[in-house]
Structure formats: structure tokens, C-alpha cells
Scaffold this motif. Structure first.
Motif, short mmCIF file in Angstrom:
data_model
loop_
_atom_site.label_atom_id
_atom_site.label_comp_id
_atom_site.label_asym_id
_atom_site.label_seq_id
_atom_site.Cartn_x
_atom_site.Cartn_y
_atom_site.Cartn_z
N MET A 108 0.84 -1.20 0.00
CA MET A 108 0.00 0.00 0.00
C MET A 108 0.88 1.25 0.00
O MET A 108 1.96 1.25 0.58
CB MET A 108 -0.90 0.02 1.24
CG MET A 108 -1.92 -1.09 1.27
SD MET A 108 -2.86 -1.15 2.82
CE MET A 108 -3.84 0.32 2.67
N ASN A 109 0.35 2.32 -0.65
CA ASN A 109 1.10 3.56 -0.56
C ASN A 109 0.91 4.14 0.84
O ASN A 109 -0.01 3.79 1.56
CB ASN A 109 0.73 4.55 -1.67
CG ASN A 109 -0.67 5.12 -1.54
OD1 ASN A 109 -1.11 5.43 -0.43
ND2 ASN A 109 -1.35 5.28 -2.65
N GLU A 111 0.02 7.01 2.11
CA GLU A 111 -1.18 7.77 2.43
C GLU A 111 -2.36 6.85 2.71
O GLU A 111 -3.10 7.03 3.68
CB GLU A 111 -1.52 8.70 1.26
CG GLU A 111 -2.69 9.62 1.52
CD GLU A 111 -2.96 10.53 0.33
OE1 GLU A 111 -4.15 10.78 0.08
OE2 GLU A 111 -2.00 10.96 -0.34
N ASP A 112 -2.56 5.82 1.88
CA ASP A 112 -3.66 4.87 2.08
C ASP A 112 -3.48 4.09 3.38
O ASP A 112 -4.43 3.84 4.11
CB ASP A 112 -3.77 3.92 0.90
CG ASP A 112 -4.28 4.59 -0.36
OD1 ASP A 112 -4.86 5.69 -0.24
OD2 ASP A 112 -4.08 4.03 -1.46
N ARG A 115 -4.37 6.35 6.31
CA ARG A 115 -5.83 6.52 6.43
C ARG A 115 -6.49 5.27 6.99
O ARG A 115 -7.38 5.34 7.84
CB ARG A 115 -6.44 6.87 5.08
CG ARG A 115 -6.67 8.36 4.92
CD ARG A 115 -7.44 8.67 3.68
NE ARG A 115 -6.49 8.55 2.57
CZ ARG A 115 -6.79 8.28 1.34
NH1 ARG A 115 -8.03 8.09 0.99
NH2 ARG A 115 -5.87 8.20 0.41
N ALA A 116 -6.06 4.12 6.51
CA ALA A 116 -6.65 2.87 6.99
C ALA A 116 -6.33 2.65 8.47
O ALA A 116 -7.20 2.20 9.24
CB ALA A 116 -6.13 1.70 6.16
#
Length: 131
Positions: A108-109, A111-112, A115-116
Motif C-alpha cells: 500500500m502507498n 497515504e492509504d 488513512r486505513a
């Protein structure tokens, strides 16, 4: 247009939307009951050729369907969901999201992933609050 007429139109629109939502819920209810009936019939007729794991899995699905049927009946009849469904939904979402994060965080990048992780923390807080 007078305020009374506006209020009447708003109430009429809400009534139409509620009727449409309930029509969809009834369709879902019919679909669930049909699936439940077919599966029950299949279990009765073919349980001798199914593996114990398949039978157990089918029983779990049937239990979920029965739960959904009761929930739809409550929504249609009384306009309310089950009181503990929010906590159950949070727990399910937390569990599934945590599994996803555990398996995919390397891909995952940043930022994602951030957020998660924030969402997971928020879910934890909500679950503590609801318990």
C-alpha cells in the motif's frame, strides 16, 4: 409557494422514498427467504453426500440469512434496525480491515496505509464507546 405546501411536498417526497426503500427491502426479504428455503431443502436431500465442512458452512450461511431476515422484518415493520447491529458491524469491519492491512500493508502507498490505520483507531474508539 406557501410554507404549508412546501412542508406537504417534503413529507410526500419522504413518504415516496420510504415506500420505495421498503419495496426494495421486501424484494430482498423474498430473495433471502427463497435462498434459505432452497438451501434447507438441499441440506435435507443431499446431506449424505456432502462433507461435514460443507454442511457446517451451509448452516453458518443459514444462520446469517435468518439474522438478515429478522433484521429486514424489524426495519419494514417498525422502522428500526437491531440495537446491537452497529457494534457487530464495527467489529466485523475492524476484523476484516485488520486482516487486509496485515496482508497488504507492504504493497500500500503511505497515504492509504495511514488513512486505513486511522480508521482502525476510530473503530476501536467507537467499539469501546458502544460496549
Amino acid at each position: 409557494m406557501k410554507q404549508i405546501e412546501k412542508d406537504h411536498n417534503v413529507n410526500t417526497d419522504k413518504s415516496k422514498n420510504l415506500g420505495l426503500e421498503n419495496a426494495h427491502r421486501i424484494d430482498d426479504l423474498i430473495d433471502l427467504v427463497e435462498k434459505h428455503t432452497r438451501t434447507e431443502r438441499h441440506l435435507e436431500q443431499h446431506s449424505d453426500i456432502s462433507s461435514p465442512e460443507q454442511i457446517e458452512h451451509s448452516r453458518e450461511i443459514q444462520c446469517e440469512r435468518e439474522h438478515k431476515i429478522e433484521n429486514l422484518k424489524n426495519i419494514i415493520a417498525y422502522g428500526q434496525h437491531e440495537s446491537d447491529s452497529e457494534l457487530e458491524n464495527l467489529q466485523k469491519n475492524y476484523h476484516y480491515s485488520q486482516g487486509y492491512l496485515d496482508h497488504n500493508q507492504e504493497h500500500m502507498n503511505e497515504e492509504d496505509l495511514e488513512r486505513a490505520t486511522e480508521k482502525q483507531e476510530h473503530r476501536k474508539d467507537q467499539m469501546k464507546f458502544l460496549k
